[in-house]
Design a protein around this motif. Sequence first.
Motif, PDB file in Angstrom:
ATOM      1  N   SER A 135       0.725  -1.146   0.037  1.00 26.80           N
ATOM      2  CA  SER A 135       0.002   0.021   0.137  1.00 26.80           C
ATOM      3  C   SER A 135       0.875   1.347  -0.047  1.00 26.80           C
ATOM      4  O   SER A 135       1.696   1.450   0.905  1.00 26.80           O
ATOM      5  CB  SER A 135      -1.028  -0.137   1.215  1.00 26.80           C
ATOM      6  OG  SER A 135      -1.659   1.039   1.537  1.00 26.80           O
ATOM      7  N   LYS A 163      -3.089   4.960  -2.455  1.00 27.01           N
ATOM      8  CA  LYS A 163      -3.704   5.798  -1.717  1.00 27.01           C
ATOM      9  C   LYS A 163      -4.109   6.846  -2.758  1.00 27.01           C
ATOM     10  O   LYS A 163      -3.323   7.649  -3.416  1.00 27.01           O
ATOM     11  CB  LYS A 163      -3.201   6.321  -0.322  1.00 27.01           C
ATOM     12  CG  LYS A 163      -2.937   5.143   0.481  1.00 27.01           C
ATOM     13  CD  LYS A 163      -4.060   4.701   1.063  1.00 27.01           C
ATOM     14  CE  LYS A 163      -3.699   3.707   2.236  1.00 27.01           C
ATOM     15  NZ  LYS A 163      -5.065   3.263   2.818  1.00 27.01           N
ATOM     16  N   ASP A 189      -7.084   3.184  -3.201  1.00 28.58           N
ATOM     17  CA  ASP A 189      -7.810   3.266  -1.752  1.00 28.58           C
ATOM     18  C   ASP A 189      -7.974   4.698  -1.634  1.00 28.58           C
ATOM     19  O   ASP A 189      -7.144   5.448  -1.476  1.00 28.58           O
ATOM     20  CB  ASP A 189      -6.954   2.276  -0.718  1.00 28.58           C
ATOM     21  CG  ASP A 189      -7.868   2.350   0.635  1.00 28.58           C
ATOM     22  OD1 ASP A 189      -9.016   2.673   0.776  1.00 28.58           O
ATOM     23  OD2 ASP A 189      -7.221   1.889   1.466  1.00 28.58           O
ATOM     24  N   ASN A 191     -10.184   5.538   1.105  1.00 27.91           N
ATOM     25  CA  ASN A 191     -10.416   5.801   2.690  1.00 27.91           C
ATOM     26  C   ASN A 191     -11.440   6.791   2.801  1.00 27.91           C
ATOM     27  O   ASN A 191     -11.300   7.887   3.476  1.00 27.91           O
ATOM     28  CB  ASN A 191      -9.252   6.241   3.324  1.00 27.91           C
ATOM     29  CG  ASN A 191      -8.183   5.123   3.487  1.00 27.91           C
ATOM     30  OD1 ASN A 191      -7.042   4.888   2.978  1.00 27.91           O
ATOM     31  ND2 ASN A 191      -8.633   4.017   4.219  1.00 27.91           N
ATOM     32  N   LYS A 263     -10.047  -7.029   7.514  1.00 28.18           N
ATOM     33  CA  LYS A 263      -9.000  -6.861   8.529  1.00 28.18           C
ATOM     34  C   LYS A 263      -9.651  -7.305   9.760  1.00 28.18           C
ATOM     35  O   LYS A 263     -10.518  -6.783  10.417  1.00 28.18           O
ATOM     36  CB  LYS A 263      -8.697  -5.332   8.801  1.00 28.18           C
ATOM     37  CG  LYS A 263      -8.185  -4.649   7.709  1.00 28.18           C
ATOM     38  CD  LYS A 263      -8.124  -3.102   7.712  1.00 28.18           C
ATOM     39  CE  LYS A 263      -7.386  -2.474   6.472  1.00 28.18           C
ATOM     40  NZ  LYS A 263      -7.659  -0.794   6.550  1.00 28.18           N
ATOM     41  N   LEU A 293      -0.458  -1.336   9.223  1.00 26.56           N
ATOM     42  CA  LEU A 293       0.949  -0.989   9.440  1.00 26.56           C
ATOM     43  C   LEU A 293       1.190  -1.819  10.855  1.00 26.56           C
ATOM     44  O   LEU A 293       2.009  -1.374  11.587  1.00 26.56           O
ATOM     45  CB  LEU A 293       1.126   0.449   9.513  1.00 26.56           C
ATOM     46  CG  LEU A 293       0.559   1.457   8.838  1.00 26.56           C
ATOM     47  CD1 LEU A 293       0.805   2.767   9.111  1.00 26.56           C
ATOM     48  CD2 LEU A 293       1.084   1.339   7.462  1.00 26.56           C
ATOM     49  N   TYR A 323       7.694  -1.080   6.493  1.00 24.99           N
ATOM     50  CA  TYR A 323       7.390  -0.210   7.414  1.00 24.99           C
ATOM     51  C   TYR A 323       8.494   0.036   8.351  1.00 24.99           C
ATOM     52  O   TYR A 323       8.376   1.185   8.844  1.00 24.99           O
ATOM     53  CB  TYR A 323       6.251  -0.988   8.422  1.00 24.99           C
ATOM     54  CG  TYR A 323       5.233  -1.615   7.370  1.00 24.99           C
ATOM     55  CD1 TYR A 323       4.087  -1.077   7.226  1.00 24.99           C
ATOM     56  CD2 TYR A 323       5.350  -3.142   7.266  1.00 24.99           C
ATOM     57  CE1 TYR A 323       2.893  -1.712   6.448  1.00 24.99           C
ATOM     58  CE2 TYR A 323       4.459  -3.739   6.466  1.00 24.99           C
ATOM     59  CZ  TYR A 323       3.245  -3.017   5.943  1.00 24.99           C
ATOM     60  OH  TYR A 323       2.336  -3.718   5.302  1.00 24.99           O
TER      61      TYR A 323
HETATM   62  O1  OSB Z   1      -7.308   1.494   4.436  1.00 24.47           O
HETATM   63  O2  OSB Z   1      -6.019   0.016   3.938  1.00 24.47           O
HETATM   64  C1  OSB Z   1      -6.150   1.132   4.761  1.00 24.47           C
HETATM   65  C2  OSB Z   1      -3.195   1.754   6.746  1.00 24.47           C
HETATM   66  C3  OSB Z   1      -3.830   2.195   7.941  1.00 24.47           C
HETATM   67  C4  OSB Z   1      -5.195   2.486   7.931  1.00 24.47           C
HETATM   68  C5  OSB Z   1      -6.025   2.071   7.051  1.00 24.47           C
HETATM   69  C6  OSB Z   1      -5.403   1.494   5.773  1.00 24.47           C
HETATM   70  C7  OSB Z   1      -3.918   1.268   5.806  1.00 24.47           C
HETATM   71  C8  OSB Z   1      -3.202   0.752   4.704  1.00 24.47           C
HETATM   72  C9  OSB Z   1      -1.694   0.083   4.704  1.00 24.47           C
HETATM   73  O3  OSB Z   1      -3.616   0.789   3.524  1.00 24.47           O
HETATM   74  C10 OSB Z   1      -1.805  -1.268   4.761  1.00 24.47           C
HETATM   75  C11 OSB Z   1      -0.630  -1.994   5.322  1.00 24.47           C
HETATM   76  O4  OSB Z   1       0.302  -2.120   4.593  1.00 24.47           O
HETATM   77  O5  OSB Z   1      -0.582  -2.343   6.579  1.00 24.47           O
END
Ligand code: OSB
Length: 368
Positions: A135, A163, A189, A191, A263, A293, A323
Motif C-alpha cells: 500500500s 492511496k 484506496d 479511505n 482486517k 501497518l 514499515y
Molecule cells: O485503508 O487499508 C487502509 C493503513 C492504515 C489504516 C488504513 C489503511 C492502511 C493501509 C496500509 O492501507 C496497509 C498496510 O500496509 O498495513
Amino acid sequence: MKVESITLHRVGMPLVRPFETSFGRETERVVLLVHLVTDVGEGWGECVAGKTPGYSSEYVEGCAHVIEHHLAPLLFRAPHVRAADLERLFAPVVGHRMAKAALEAAVLDAELRASGISFAHYLGAVRTEVDCGVSVGISPSIDELLTEVQGYVDAGYRRIKLKIKPGWDFEPVRRVRDLLGPDAALQVDANTAYTREDIAHLSRLDDSGLLLIEQPFDEEDIASHVVLAQAIETPVCLDESIVSVGVAIDAIDRGATSIVNIKPGRVGGYLPAVAIHDACRARGIPVWCGGMLETGIGRAMNVALAALPGFTLPGDTSASDRYYAEDLTEPFVLDDGRLAVPTGPGSGVTVRTELVREWGLQPPVLLT
Ligand code: OSB
Ligand code: MG
C-alpha cells in the motif's frame, strides 16, 4: 484457561517513510500491545487502532481505556476463557472491535501455544506462503511516487495499491499504470475521501484497468457504493464499512462490494474474520487481507489468515522493512513476492520484549 494478568504496552515505532492517506499523515506508529499471562502460558496481541480516530472511531487511548475498564474485567471474571467464547463474553460491550480483537489475538496466541497448534492450522490455512501487495501512501510529488513504486516493483511485490483523494487520483494512477505496464496488478484506496457527487469523476479511473477501488465513500454509506458499482466498470471493494459478517453479507447482497478487504482488527478478531471469509467464499466473493501497518506480532497472524482458501488476491501483508527498520519480532522477509506462513505454535513468532521495553512510550500498565 484462566487469565491471570494483562499488561498494556504503548510502543513508539518510527516508520521508514511517512505514510499519508486521505485522512492523515503518520511518521510514527503508536502501537498498543496486550501481553496476557494465563495458567497455561503467555500470549501477545497487537491492537490496530491508530493514535487518532482518523480511520475509524477507535484510537489507542480509547482502546486502552475500554480494555482496562470494560473488557479485562470480563476476562478476569470468567472461570474458563476460550477464544471461541470471546464474542459472547464481550457482548456486553457494544462495538470497540479493535480493542476486542487485540485481546482475542492474545487469548488465541496463549491457547494455541499451550496446545502446540499454529494460527494457520487453527484458522484453516491451505497455503504455506502468501502473495503480497504493498500500500503506497500519497506522495509529495508524482516523481517521488514513481520512485517509491519502482522500489516496490524491484523488491518483488505482486500488487501495488495507491492511496487516492480528490486532487490526487487519475494523474498519479495513470502515471503509475504507465510505469508498471498494462498487465500489472494495480488498485486504489480512497479511505472515504469522496461523495456520491464524485461518481462521474471516479468513472474516469476505468481507463486505468484497476483491480478494484477501495472504500471511496463514508463507512456508513453502503447505498452510494451500490450506485457507484452500477456506474463504473472497476470493481468496488469495501474496507471501513465491513465491521461484521452481517454487514458484509448485506453489502454483498445489495451489490455494494464485489470484493472484500478483511482486517481482523476492524471486525473484532480473527474468528469474526474467518466468518466473513466463509460468508464471502459461499457467495463467490474474493477476499484479501488488509493491513494496519502491523508489527511482526499482528503481521504473523494476518499472514496465517491470508493463507485461507478464499484469500485469492494479494493482501496488504508487506515485509517488515516496508514499515520498520527493526521489527518487534523476527522480520518478515519477501521471497519472490511472497511471505512464508509461520508454522510454530500460536503466532509462531517471538516477541522481542527488550525492544517493547526500550521503545515503550510510558510505563507498562499491569492489570490483574
Ligand atoms: O485503508 O487499508 C487502509 C493503513 C492504515 C489504516 C488504513 C489503511 C492502511 C493501509 C496500509 O492501507 C496497509 C498496510 O500496509 O498495513
Ligand atoms: Mg483501506
